[in-house]
Design a protein around this motif. Sequence first.
Motif, PDB file in Angstrom:
ATOM      1  N   ASP A 103       0.812  -1.211   0.000  1.00 25.30           N
ATOM      2  CA  ASP A 103       0.000   0.000   0.000  1.00 25.30           C
ATOM      3  C   ASP A 103       0.845   1.261   0.000  1.00 25.30           C
ATOM      4  N   ASN A 104       2.180   1.147  -0.086  1.00 23.03           N
ATOM      5  CA  ASN A 104       3.018   2.337  -0.182  1.00 23.03           C
ATOM      6  C   ASN A 104       4.221   2.024  -1.071  1.00 23.03           C
ATOM      7  N   MET A 105       4.898   3.075  -1.511  1.00 19.34           N
ATOM      8  CA  MET A 105       5.975   2.915  -2.482  1.00 19.34           C
ATOM      9  C   MET A 105       7.223   2.244  -1.901  1.00 19.34           C
ATOM     10  N   PRO A 106       7.663   2.531  -0.666  1.00 16.95           N
ATOM     11  CA  PRO A 106       8.823   1.804  -0.141  1.00 16.95           C
ATOM     12  C   PRO A 106       8.615   0.298  -0.116  1.00 16.95           C
ATOM     13  N   ALA A 107       7.389  -0.140   0.202  1.00 20.83           N
ATOM     14  CA  ALA A 107       7.122  -1.584   0.199  1.00 20.83           C
ATOM     15  C   ALA A 107       7.193  -2.155  -1.215  1.00 20.83           C
ATOM     16  N   LYS A 108       6.761  -1.382  -2.216  1.00 15.33           N
ATOM     17  CA  LYS A 108       6.824  -1.856  -3.605  1.00 15.33           C
ATOM     18  C   LYS A 108       8.273  -2.015  -4.052  1.00 15.33           C
ATOM     19  N   TRP A 109       9.147  -1.113  -3.612  1.00 16.34           N
ATOM     20  CA  TRP A 109      10.557  -1.255  -3.960  1.00 16.34           C
ATOM     21  C   TRP A 109      11.135  -2.527  -3.327  1.00 16.34           C
ATOM     22  N   GLN A 110      10.740  -2.824  -2.105  1.00 19.80           N
ATOM     23  CA  GLN A 110      11.218  -4.042  -1.458  1.00 19.80           C
ATOM     24  C   GLN A 110      10.741  -5.296  -2.201  1.00 19.80           C
ATOM     25  N   ILE A 111       9.518  -5.265  -2.705  1.00 13.51           N
ATOM     26  CA  ILE A 111       9.002  -6.412  -3.455  1.00 13.51           C
ATOM     27  C   ILE A 111       9.762  -6.565  -4.779  1.00 13.51           C
ATOM     28  N   LEU A 112      10.064  -5.447  -5.438  1.00 13.63           N
ATOM     29  CA  LEU A 112      10.852  -5.517  -6.674  1.00 13.63           C
ATOM     30  C   LEU A 112      12.228  -6.121  -6.415  1.00 13.63           C
ATOM     31  N   ILE A 113      12.852  -5.741  -5.308  1.00 11.30           N
ATOM     32  CA  ILE A 113      14.155  -6.313  -4.947  1.00 11.30           C
ATOM     33  C   ILE A 113      14.022  -7.815  -4.719  1.00 11.30           C
ATOM     34  N   SER A 114      12.945  -8.230  -4.066  1.00 13.42           N
ATOM     35  CA  SER A 114      12.719  -9.664  -3.845  1.00 13.42           C
ATOM     36  C   SER A 114      12.536 -10.410  -5.158  1.00 13.42           C
ATOM     37  N   LEU A 115      11.789  -9.821  -6.096  1.00 13.65           N
ATOM     38  CA  LEU A 115      11.609 -10.442  -7.420  1.00 13.65           C
ATOM     39  C   LEU A 115      12.940 -10.535  -8.168  1.00 13.65           C
ATOM     40  N   GLY A 116      13.778  -9.506  -8.015  1.00 12.82           N
ATOM     41  CA  GLY A 116      15.088  -9.538  -8.646  1.00 12.82           C
ATOM     42  C   GLY A 116      15.974 -10.637  -8.073  1.00 12.82           C
ATOM     43  N   GLN A 117      15.923 -10.827  -6.754  1.00 10.57           N
ATOM     44  CA  GLN A 117      16.710 -11.889  -6.144  1.00 10.57           C
ATOM     45  C   GLN A 117      16.252 -13.262  -6.621  1.00 10.57           C
ATOM     46  N   GLN A 118      14.943 -13.454  -6.764  1.00 16.64           N
ATOM     47  CA  GLN A 118      14.432 -14.728  -7.276  1.00 16.64           C
ATOM     48  C   GLN A 118      14.900 -14.975  -8.708  1.00 16.64           C
ATOM     49  N   THR A 119      14.924 -13.908  -9.518  1.00 19.81           N
ATOM     50  CA  THR A 119      15.387 -14.043 -10.907  1.00 19.81           C
ATOM     51  C   THR A 119      16.863 -14.417 -10.956  1.00 19.81           C
ATOM     52  N   ILE A 120      17.679 -13.808 -10.099  1.00 21.44           N
ATOM     53  CA  ILE A 120      19.113 -14.125 -10.070  1.00 21.44           C
ATOM     54  C   ILE A 120      19.330 -15.578  -9.677  1.00 21.44           C
ATOM     55  N   LEU A 121      18.590 -16.062  -8.672  1.00 20.83           N
ATOM     56  CA  LEU A 121      18.712 -17.462  -8.270  1.00 20.83           C
ATOM     57  C   LEU A 121      18.327 -18.409  -9.400  1.00 20.83           C
ATOM     58  N   HIS A 122      17.263 -18.052 -10.132  1.00 16.78           N
ATOM     59  CA  HIS A 122      16.843 -18.870 -11.259  1.00 16.78           C
ATOM     60  C   HIS A 122      17.901 -18.876 -12.364  1.00 16.78           C
ATOM     61  N   MET A 123      18.527 -17.709 -12.630  1.00 22.03           N
ATOM     62  CA  MET A 123      19.572 -17.634 -13.654  1.00 22.03           C
ATOM     63  C   MET A 123      20.787 -18.456 -13.245  1.00 22.03           C
ATOM     64  N   GLN A 124      21.158 -18.403 -11.967  1.00 17.69           N
ATOM     65  CA  GLN A 124      22.297 -19.186 -11.500  1.00 17.69           C
ATOM     66  C   GLN A 124      22.043 -20.678 -11.595  1.00 17.69           C
ATOM     67  N   GLU A 125      20.813 -21.094 -11.254  1.00 18.56           N
ATOM     68  CA  GLU A 125      20.462 -22.508 -11.365  1.00 18.56           C
ATOM     69  C   GLU A 125      20.483 -22.970 -12.814  1.00 18.56           C
ATOM     70  N   SER A 126      20.013 -22.109 -13.724  1.00 18.61           N
ATOM     71  CA  SER A 126      20.002 -22.469 -15.151  1.00 18.61           C
ATOM     72  C   SER A 126      21.416 -22.634 -15.683  1.00 18.61           C
ATOM     73  N   LYS A 127      22.329 -21.727 -15.276  1.00 16.56           N
ATOM     74  CA  LYS A 127      23.717 -21.816 -15.743  1.00 16.56           C
ATOM     75  C   LYS A 127      24.400 -23.071 -15.180  1.00 16.56           C
ATOM     76  N   THR A 128      24.051 -23.407 -13.908  1.00 14.53           N
ATOM     77  CA  THR A 128      24.669 -24.585 -13.296  1.00 14.53           C
ATOM     78  C   THR A 128      24.209 -25.872 -13.967  1.00 14.53           C
ATOM     79  N   SER A 129      22.895 -25.922 -14.268  1.00 19.98           N
ATOM     80  CA  SER A 129      22.346 -27.126 -14.913  1.00 19.98           C
ATOM     81  C   SER A 129      22.797 -27.237 -16.354  1.00 19.98           C
TER      82      SER A 129
END
Length: 479
Positions: free
Chosen positions: A453-479
């Motif tokens: 319900d506020n912009m600081p929380a939305k930035w935190q969610i975007l950071i969380s989505l970015g971390q999930q994407t990085i983990l997925h990219m690392q797993e793809s490169k490893t496999s």
Amino acid sequence: MDSIITYLLIYNQYLINIIGELLLFISQHIPLKQMIFDDSNSPEYQKFKIDKLPTILKFEKVDYKLLLAYYKHKYNKTVKPVQRRNGKSIPEKIKCPKCGAPHEYIYDNNGNKGQYKCKICNLPFKETNYATKPTVFICPYCGATLTEQKQRKHFKIHKCNNSKCSYYKKNLKKLPKNLDSAVKYKYKLHYIYREFNINFFKMDLYPISKHATGFSFKKFNPHIMGLCLTYHVNCKMSTRQTAHVLKEVHGIKISHRTIANYALTAAAVIKPFVDTYNYKPSKILSADETYIKVKGIKHYVWIVMDACKKSILGYQVSDTRATGPCILAMRMAFDKFKKFPGKALNFVADGYSAYPLAKQQFELEENKEFNLTQVIGLTNEDPVSEEFRWVKQVVERLNRTFKASYRVTCGYGSDEGALYGFSLWVAYYNFLRPHPYNYHRPLNELDALNIADNMPAKWQILISLGQQTILHMQESKTS
């Protein structure tokens, strides 16, 4: 009443005579042939004209022993060495550049004048023949071999020097008749091809930055980081202004250097998510480049956006206005298509020569063909500009929006800071900024952001989505 009509008719005839005299003056004293020589009558502009691809011959070596065995198997005959007459011979060092046959199988093809011919693979050659080169470029108009003329940072310039080439003769006829021969070099007359020595299609578009690490807050917390990004990016404040507002409004004492570190780390984490998101783009893309300053030196930002949905699909920051960064930005944009639309895609840009050069490289390296439309100038003086001006204005308006946020930075401190600073703004523009085009909602609405319900929380969610994407990219490169 009759006198007024008579006067108007006489005055009309007078105007017609004046127009006729002006047309006669223009045809006699203004070189109209110069206008049809190119899209622009500026000699400097003609040098950037992009010609079609040449005929490319790739030299492939074979083994003469395998060829001898093949002839023996197919014809049941043995290829005998060349029988010399009148005591003639050729040097033992002469070997066929294609199959490697020794001098016993080499003919003296033109009476000891330097040309030879292989009896096994039938290749005529000289000691300095182009057959020893891995790739040969042939002029598509006259069939002459292109010669390397100049060496640039990322490409070589090959030129057709044949004075009987139809391309050269055609351009020569379009020059003004009274043109001084000493000025002729300013015009582009010969066929030219640019061979790139760097393969921009093998570069990694989505590298994981060393700054893409976890957050450890010794004194502050994720909410304060969200506040920093909100004031710094959304409200277009500099890091010092952000630190001042946090102290005066929220009572948080934080240094501007810490805010800059937060922004850099957040950008490195969010960037993979922004770059790999499924935007579902339309088939009309618009591109442009604008300049920024890095340590006081002019740099360039290349932007490719969806002209209909307004999302930024590809971007690059470079210290030169060369073709390489343009190719990388276009690759990022084209990568958003699950299936490349081909000729159905209309790519609109300005008249800069990097875009047709990039299009040529996509056709050569990736076999991707698309329509490139170049809108030249600031006014609609031709049918193309009149039809596609609105597409160009979309990306021009985007540049002005970015510059409003960029000016408060007074330039960037490093190339990496410029890239991640712009990528942070792209994340805000694509996912957080309300747009009138989308009824004052973000261009790309994420379900994960609806719970905040506020912009600081939305930035935190975007950071969380970015971390999930990085983990997925690392797993793809490893496999």
